[in-house]
Design a protein around this motif. Sequence first.
Motif, PDB file in Angstrom:
ATOM      1  N   PHE A 278      -6.679   0.795   2.462  1.00  0.00           N
ATOM      2  CA  PHE A 278      -6.219   0.207   1.178  1.00  0.00           C
ATOM      3  C   PHE A 278      -4.926   0.835   0.733  1.00  0.00           C
ATOM      4  O   PHE A 278      -4.075   0.227   0.071  1.00  0.00           O
ATOM      5  CB  PHE A 278      -7.291   0.597   0.283  1.00  0.00           C
ATOM      6  CG  PHE A 278      -8.639  -0.296   0.341  1.00  0.00           C
ATOM      7  CD1 PHE A 278      -8.517  -1.426   0.941  1.00  0.00           C
ATOM      8  CD2 PHE A 278      -9.709   0.313   0.000  1.00  0.00           C
ATOM      9  CE1 PHE A 278      -9.796  -2.109   1.141  1.00  0.00           C
ATOM     10  CE2 PHE A 278     -10.909  -0.218   0.174  1.00  0.00           C
ATOM     11  CZ  PHE A 278     -11.020  -1.837   0.811  1.00  0.00           C
TER      12      PHE A 278
ATOM     13  N   LEU B 170      -3.722  -6.593  -0.873  1.00  0.00           N
ATOM     14  CA  LEU B 170      -5.301  -6.554  -0.765  1.00  0.00           C
ATOM     15  C   LEU B 170      -6.012  -7.616  -1.250  1.00  0.00           C
ATOM     16  O   LEU B 170      -5.307  -8.219  -2.146  1.00  0.00           O
ATOM     17  CB  LEU B 170      -5.621  -5.401  -1.750  1.00  0.00           C
ATOM     18  CG  LEU B 170      -7.017  -4.863  -1.757  1.00  0.00           C
ATOM     19  CD1 LEU B 170      -7.028  -3.971  -0.496  1.00  0.00           C
ATOM     20  CD2 LEU B 170      -6.954  -3.745  -3.061  1.00  0.00           C
TER      21      LEU B 170
ATOM     22  N   LYS C 155      -6.524  -3.157  -7.319  1.00  0.00           N
ATOM     23  CA  LYS C 155      -5.315  -2.376  -7.120  1.00  0.00           C
ATOM     24  C   LYS C 155      -5.634  -0.958  -7.720  1.00  0.00           C
ATOM     25  O   LYS C 155      -4.915   0.270  -7.401  1.00  0.00           O
ATOM     26  CB  LYS C 155      -4.052  -2.815  -7.340  1.00  0.00           C
ATOM     27  CG  LYS C 155      -3.467  -3.777  -6.416  1.00  0.00           C
ATOM     28  CD  LYS C 155      -2.040  -4.689  -6.848  1.00  0.00           C
ATOM     29  CE  LYS C 155      -1.616  -5.595  -5.834  1.00  0.00           C
ATOM     30  NZ  LYS C 155      -0.453  -6.366  -6.292  1.00  0.00           N
TER      31      LYS C 155
ATOM     32  N   ASN D 228      -2.029  -1.005   2.314  1.00  0.00           N
ATOM     33  CA  ASN D 228      -2.041  -2.418   2.029  1.00  0.00           C
ATOM     34  C   ASN D 228      -2.319  -2.807   0.727  1.00  0.00           C
ATOM     35  O   ASN D 228      -2.834  -3.933   0.717  1.00  0.00           O
ATOM     36  CB  ASN D 228      -3.133  -3.159   2.844  1.00  0.00           C
ATOM     37  CG  ASN D 228      -2.773  -3.034   4.443  1.00  0.00           C
ATOM     38  OD1 ASN D 228      -1.828  -3.792   5.241  1.00  0.00           O
ATOM     39  ND2 ASN D 228      -3.382  -2.052   5.160  1.00  0.00           N
ATOM     40  N   THR D 229      -1.998  -1.867  -0.249  1.00  0.00           N
ATOM     41  CA  THR D 229      -2.226  -2.221  -1.438  1.00  0.00           C
ATOM     42  C   THR D 229      -1.608  -3.831  -2.064  1.00  0.00           C
ATOM     43  O   THR D 229      -2.279  -4.582  -2.865  1.00  0.00           O
ATOM     44  CB  THR D 229      -1.550  -1.236  -2.509  1.00  0.00           C
ATOM     45  OG1 THR D 229      -2.232  -0.009  -2.101  1.00  0.00           O
ATOM     46  CG2 THR D 229      -2.152  -1.515  -3.831  1.00  0.00           C
TER      47      THR D 229
END
Length: 703
Positions: free
Chosen positions: A203, A210, A231, A206-207
């Motif tokens: 996470f 997402l 987020k 790869n925010t």
Amino acid sequence: MQYPDNTFISTKDLMFTGVLNDIKKSQRALQPVFEALTNAFEAIKIKANSENDYKGEITITINLSDTTAGDFKEFKSLSIQDNGVGFNEIEFNRFNVFKDFTKGYKNLGSGRIQYVHYFDNTEFKSIFLDNGKYYERSFIVSKDSKYLDKNAIVFHKHCKITDIQKTGTKVTFNSLLENSYIYSTLTEEKLKEFILERYIHYFCYNTTSLPDIKIKYYEQGELKGDTNITKSDIPTVDKKDTVSIQYSKIPDIGSKLEKIDKREDFTIDAFKISKDLLKANDLKFVSKGEVIEDTNISLSSLANNDEVEGYKYLFLVSGNYIDSRDTNLRGVLNIPSKDTFAKNTNIFYNEEVLLEDIEQSVNEKISTMYPEIEEVKKNHIEQLEKLKKMFLLDDETAKDIKISINDSESKILEKFYEAEAKKTANIDASIKSSIDKLDSLDTTSEDYQELLKAEVEKLVSAIPLQNKTSLTHYVARRKLVLDLFQKILDKKLIVQNNDSSAYDEALIHNLLFQQQSKDPETSDLWIINEDFIYFKGSSEKQLSKLEIDGKRVFKNEFTTEEENYLRSLGENRKIKRPDVLLFPEEGKCIILELKAPDVNVSEHLTQIDFYAFLIRNFTEEEFQITTFYGYLIGEGIEANDVLGRVSRYEHSYHLDYFFRPSENVHGVGGREKGSIYSEVIKYSTLLERARIRNRIFIEKLNN
């Protein structure tokens, strides 16, 4: 399509009954859910790479029903639905190949094993696009007998053209095979916490991409709660920095590594995360957007469990160099260490950035990014120094071992003692060499003392100064063992409160030589005789199972006459267990028999003789043991009882023990007789002798 409808998918290459036995059920109850969720993330990633303006979506649905057991619910199902690429022919084929290491979103094929370990069945419904047409694929995974009878765990229901024009997959876990507290109390909020903890690395990096993740919780078919992972739940980058690292090369074959002017930049993304969310500080590589979980570098400033003001740290290292060293194998980067680069130059580029250089440079940069972390490192160093001082651990030994910041105190001590044990072995070898040279000395010669002194000086010069600490530990340990021995004889140990004589004997036995052990070198038999720890032997070993160098000593087969004797009078003499057997050399055996301190030893004077008789006559022909030495040891020794029962014993008043000169060991079945020399001696006498030896050793070391 490759797979027919309504077909069990079996394989000729393996048996699933064996696979299920080899791959155990994960101790992490939610592992099947995580496996399916990882597949969903990767299915979305594959689709995102081929479609613009695409947004991934995942919906997780929990279905429970009420029971009469309070907060516990009955688990019905859990489903994970995504809008990813779907199970096309390529991905479904990967799913059915056990341990497929090639990249693709179905992992290694071992995830499905966890599905069947936990659930009665797992149902898949997937829509995929192939050559402009949409297909629906449906299959079930289970280890029900009707599946295993077909050597399968997958039943392919169908693959057909569909009017639905939206790809994706829904995985539904149905009915637990065993009750589980985790699943019976699972809610949308609990599952959200579990997912955040499990995927925090993914996470964080790869925010921006997402997927929309929704979690819904139903009871009795009624929606009771729902939540999202957004987020705002994901920690943001706290600090970002770069580090420039030199390449290395080997100019010519056989040359040493050298640094060159060429450099490569690496980016460090630092996350400062609540200790409740991040369970361990970590340092990971990132390649092409994927966090490499098995990264071969580590933090040198922070231990896994360190925290600073309630926070832990995650560092993700990325760069063009890392991307260029990615491979076709999942989670494998082709970045060499110094050793592998030097030994395998043919499989790497001529110039490489080495793992050790990346690790060192990144850790140095981290220390400048977060000065508070450097303080934590200083604390670790201070603790190590205290440990070294407490246990007299020398700096020279520290140079020979690699201490990780994650090592516990016991692990650090273990590493020190292993290193010191190697030094002690070298010392013993030097001592042995000097002792061997004593054969050439003549004590009657005029220059005897000078020659002896010369040998002593050679020995001293062979012992490096740094080994004195090792010798000190060696002697100090012996002192502790002797003190413990005294406490056992005085019945001062807490475990002796049960007033059991048999337990006292077990305490002494295990102190001298652990019961069932077959490694005298690690024993404390030096208390009886310094030489005993260098012999082969065993402790409390059944005669019929006795081995020397891996070979069975007692016969496997006996004549009828021998068998009749060994089992006569309702006994089985093959299962006798001498307390300790030692074998100093071929044809010789030392027998130790230990008695509880309050036992009258004289009542057992012939026990060792009988063991010698059995070993002399019923062993394999290659073990012709003819010479025996017996030691009957206890504390309850009365002179008149010993001499009254076996008149051949003599009393050595000055040395406080009884001895019997050579006595015959009767031979049967055509075997020649043997001989046995025996002693009867008190624990307290042996203890005092050992203390004198150790005290002299300590005095010599201090001088």
